[in-house]
Design a protein around this motif. Structure first.
Motif, PDB file in Angstrom:
ATOM      1  N   VAL A   4       0.827  -1.205   0.000  1.00 28.22           N
ATOM      2  CA  VAL A   4       0.000   0.000   0.000  1.00 28.22           C
ATOM      3  C   VAL A   4       0.861   1.254   0.000  1.00 28.22           C
ATOM      4  CG1 VAL A   4      -1.745   1.328   1.227  1.00 28.22           C
ATOM      5  CG2 VAL A   4      -1.917  -1.157   1.140  1.00 28.22           C
ATOM      6  N   SER A   5       1.787   1.363   0.962  1.00 30.28           N
ATOM      7  CA  SER A   5       2.504   2.627   1.098  1.00 30.28           C
ATOM      8  C   SER A   5       3.783   2.459   1.893  1.00 30.28           C
ATOM      9  CB  SER A   5       1.602   3.659   1.791  1.00 30.28           C
ATOM     10  OG  SER A   5       2.311   4.814   2.147  1.00 30.28           O
ATOM     11  N   THR A   6       4.804   3.270   1.550  1.00 33.29           N
ATOM     12  CA  THR A   6       5.980   3.471   2.401  1.00 33.29           C
ATOM     13  C   THR A   6       6.030   4.956   2.725  1.00 33.29           C
ATOM     14  OG1 THR A   6       7.205   1.660   1.393  1.00 33.29           O
ATOM     15  CG2 THR A   6       8.472   3.282   2.596  1.00 33.29           C
ATOM     16  N   GLN A   7       6.034   5.293   3.999  1.00 33.00           N
ATOM     17  CA  GLN A   7       5.965   6.696   4.402  1.00 33.00           C
ATOM     18  C   GLN A   7       6.621   6.879   5.760  1.00 33.00           C
ATOM     19  OE1 GLN A   7       1.605   7.057   4.557  1.00 33.00           O
ATOM     20  NE2 GLN A   7       1.802   7.103   6.768  1.00 33.00           N
ATOM     21  N   MET A   8       6.835   8.131   6.149  1.00 34.45           N
ATOM     22  CA  MET A   8       7.454   8.443   7.435  1.00 34.45           C
ATOM     23  C   MET A   8       6.433   8.855   8.490  1.00 34.45           C
ATOM     24  SD  MET A   8      10.958  10.325   6.202  1.00 34.45           S
ATOM     25  CE  MET A   8      11.932   9.575   4.894  1.00 34.45           C
ATOM     26  N   GLU A   9       5.193   9.107   8.078  1.00 38.63           N
ATOM     27  CA  GLU A   9       4.154   9.426   9.049  1.00 38.63           C
ATOM     28  C   GLU A   9       3.655   8.146   9.722  1.00 38.63           C
ATOM     29  OE1 GLU A   9       4.093  10.388   5.879  1.00 38.63           O
ATOM     30  OE2 GLU A   9       4.691  12.474   6.131  1.00 38.63           O
ATOM     31  N   THR A  10       2.955   8.315  10.839  1.00 40.53           N
ATOM     32  CA  THR A  10       2.445   7.163  11.596  1.00 40.53           C
ATOM     33  C   THR A  10       0.932   7.032  11.458  1.00 40.53           C
ATOM     34  OG1 THR A  10       2.324   8.522  13.592  1.00 40.53           O
ATOM     35  CG2 THR A  10       4.327   7.219  13.260  1.00 40.53           C
ATOM     36  N   ALA A  11       0.377   7.505  10.361  1.00 36.51           N
ATOM     37  CA  ALA A  11      -1.054   7.361  10.083  1.00 36.51           C
ATOM     38  C   ALA A  11      -1.245   7.319   8.576  1.00 36.51           C
ATOM     39  CB  ALA A  11      -1.857   8.503  10.698  1.00 36.51           C
ATOM     40  N   LEU A  12      -2.283   6.620   8.145  1.00 42.62           N
ATOM     41  CA  LEU A  12      -2.527   6.449   6.717  1.00 42.62           C
ATOM     42  C   LEU A  12      -4.015   6.222   6.479  1.00 42.62           C
ATOM     43  CD1 LEU A  12      -1.250   6.054   3.862  1.00 42.62           C
ATOM     44  CD2 LEU A  12      -1.180   3.609   4.382  1.00 42.62           C
ATOM     45  N   THR A  13      -4.543   6.833   5.429  1.00 41.03           N
ATOM     46  CA  THR A  13      -5.922   6.608   4.995  1.00 41.03           C
ATOM     47  C   THR A  13      -5.887   5.786   3.719  1.00 41.03           C
ATOM     48  OG1 THR A  13      -6.657   8.712   5.940  1.00 41.03           O
ATOM     49  CG2 THR A  13      -8.071   7.702   4.273  1.00 41.03           C
ATOM     50  N   ILE A  14      -6.633   4.660   3.721  1.00 42.46           N
ATOM     51  CA  ILE A  14      -6.618   3.736   2.595  1.00 42.46           C
ATOM     52  C   ILE A  14      -8.010   3.672   1.992  1.00 42.46           C
ATOM     53  CG2 ILE A  14      -6.139   1.384   1.834  1.00 42.46           C
ATOM     54  CD1 ILE A  14      -4.380   1.061   4.320  1.00 42.46           C
TER      55      ILE A  14
END
Length: 366
Positions: A285-295
Motif C-alpha cells: 500500500v505505502s511506504t511513508q514516514m508518518e504514523t497514520a494512513l488513509t486507505i
C-alpha cells in the motif's frame, strides 16, 4: 647617427617577469612516509616529514594531498591537509596502500598551484593460517539502537577444542576491548552481544574475530561496521484500525520503543483481503514516514487486514533492516461498519424522542 637605445618596458611587466622567473616550477615531495599499527584492529597511523627546505616558501601555503585505499579497491579516498600525521581505517585482511604529494601555492608561485611527485607506502599483516580457517557467515544487527548482536560459524578447517574471541575498538576507547557476553553452541563461541555502543554511532567500529586451537593457526577476520546501517527496530506499536463514514480505512500506529529516534524511521503498510480458507494475499500500500494512513478500498464488501513494519530511513542511514511485522492482524468488515454508521443516528433519534415524550407526560401530571 642617432644613439642606440634599449626599448623601455612597462614597470609592471618587468616586475611580473621577475616574479615569474623566480617562482618555483617544482616542489619536492614529503619525506619518510611511514605506516604503523597501534593495535586498533584496522586504524593505522600514517605520518611523514615535510619536503626539504620548506621554510624557504614563506610566502606560500604548503599542503599535502593524502590518498589511501586497500588493495583491490577501485577508488582512492582523498584528504587535503596541512598536518603531518593521520589515523585512517583499513581492512587488515588486505594490503593497505597510501600515497602522498606536496601542494604549494601562493605569492611565491604566482598564485599557481605546484605539486610534487607522489611517494608511496604499503602495510600488510603477515597472513596467519589458511583462508578456510577464518570464521564463516559473520553477520551483525543493531537491535533498537540498544545492542549489537554478531554471529558467525566456525571455519571450514576448524579443529576440535577451538576457542574464538571477538575484539572491538572505536574512536574514544583507549585500547581494544574483548566481548564480555558470548553466544555459545556446544561450548564454542559463535556470537557476541555488545551493549552501550551509543558513542560508536556514526563512526567506524573496528572488529576482529580470531581463534586458537591446539597446533593449528586460524586466520583472523577483520571488518569495519557502521552501526546506523545495521539498525533493526522492533515492530511498530499500538496499531489501530477504524473505518470512516465514507468507507475508508484509517490506520494509525506508534513508533517502537527503544532508543530508535522517531524521526529516523519509515514504515511500510500492507493490506490483505479475506480469502476464506486460503492464505491472505498481501498487497503493498505505502511506504511513508508518518504514523497514520488513509486507505481507499474499491471493494467495500470484503474484510481487510492491515500490518505495518519499520526501518531506518535514508536521512539517518544508507541502509538498514526491516522490523518484524506487527503481530496483531486487525480485521474490519467495511460493509457491516457502514450499516453501523447508519444505525447509530437512528438509535439516537429514537432515544431523544422517548426522553421528550416522558418529560411531556410528567408535565401533564403536574
Amino acid at each position: 647617427m642617432a644613439p642606440w637605445r634599449l626599448p623601455v618596458l612597462p614597470l609592471a611587466l618587468v616586475w611580473g617577469w621577475v616574479l615569474a622567473s623566480s617562482s618555483p616550477s617544482t616542489v619536492a615531495p614529503p619525506q619518510d612516509l611511514q605506516i604503523t599499527d597501534p593495535g586498533l584492529l584496522g586504524s593505522l597511523d600514517v605520518e611523514w616529514k615535510p619536503p626539504p627546505h620548506v621554510q624557504t616558501f614563506n610566502e606560500c601555503t604548503v599542503k599535502y594531498k593524502f590518498e589511501y585505499r586497500n588493495t583491490g579497491d577501485r577508488d582512492w579516498k582523498v584528504i587535503f591537509t596541512r598536518k603531518l600525521k593521520f589515523r585512517v581505517g583499513f581492512d587488515l585482511s588486505r594490503t593497505a596502500e597510501v600515497r602522498l604529494q606536496t601542494l604549494l601555492k601562493g605569492q611565491c608561485t604566482g598564485d599557481v598551484e605546484v605539486h610534487s611527485d607522489w611517494i608511496y607506502a604499503t602495510f600488510q599483516i603477515a597472513p596467519q593460517g589458511k583462508l578456510e580457517s577464518e570464521v564463516q557467515n559473520f553477520h551483525c544487527i543493531y537491535h533498537d539502537w540498544e545492542y549489537l548482536k554478531c554471529t558467525w560459524q566456525p571455519g571450514l578447517l576448524t579443529a576440535h577444542g577451538v576457542h574464538y574471541g571477538l575484539y572491538y575498538w572505536y574512536e574514544g576507547l583507549e585500547h581494544t576491548v574483548q566481548c564480555d557476553h558470548y553466544i555459545q553452541d556446544h561450548g564454542v563461541n559463535v556470537g557476541c552481544v555488545l551493549q552501550n555502543l551509543s558513542q560508536a554511532e556514526y563512526q567506524d567500529l573496528n572488529i576482529c574475530v580470531n581463534g586458537s586451537a591446539a597446533a593449528t593457526l586460524l586466520r583472523p577476520l577483520y571488518t569495519t561496521l557502521r552501526l546506523h546501517n545495521l539498525a533493526k527496530p522492533s515492530a511498530p506499536e499500538q496499531l489501530e484500525l477504524s473505518v470512516s463514514a465514507a468507507g475508508e480505512l484509517l490506520v494509525a500506529w506508534s513508533p517502537p520503543g527503544g532508543r530508535v529516534p522517531p524521526h529516523c524511521l519509515e514504515y511500510e503498510v500492507q493490506v490483505a483481503e479475506d480469502a476464506g480458507e486460503a492464505a491472505a494475499a498481501w498487497a503493498f500500500v505505502s511506504t511513508q514516514m508518518e504514523t497514520a494512513l488513509t486507505i481507499s478500498r474499491a471493494n467495500q464488501s470484503h474484510v481487510s487486514c492491515v500490518r505495518v513494519r519499520g526501518r531506518t530511513n535514508i536521512f539517518c542511514a544508507d541502509q538498514g533492516f526491516w522490523s518484524e511485522w506487527t503481530q496483531d492482524c486487525f480485521s474490519v468488515s467495511i460493509k457491516e461498519d457502514k450499516q453501523l454508521f447508519i444505525l447509530i443516528p437512528v438509535i439516537l433519534s429514537l432515544s431523544i424522542s422517548l426522553i421528550i415524550f416522558m418529560l411531556i407526560g410528567q408535565c401533564k401530571k403536574r
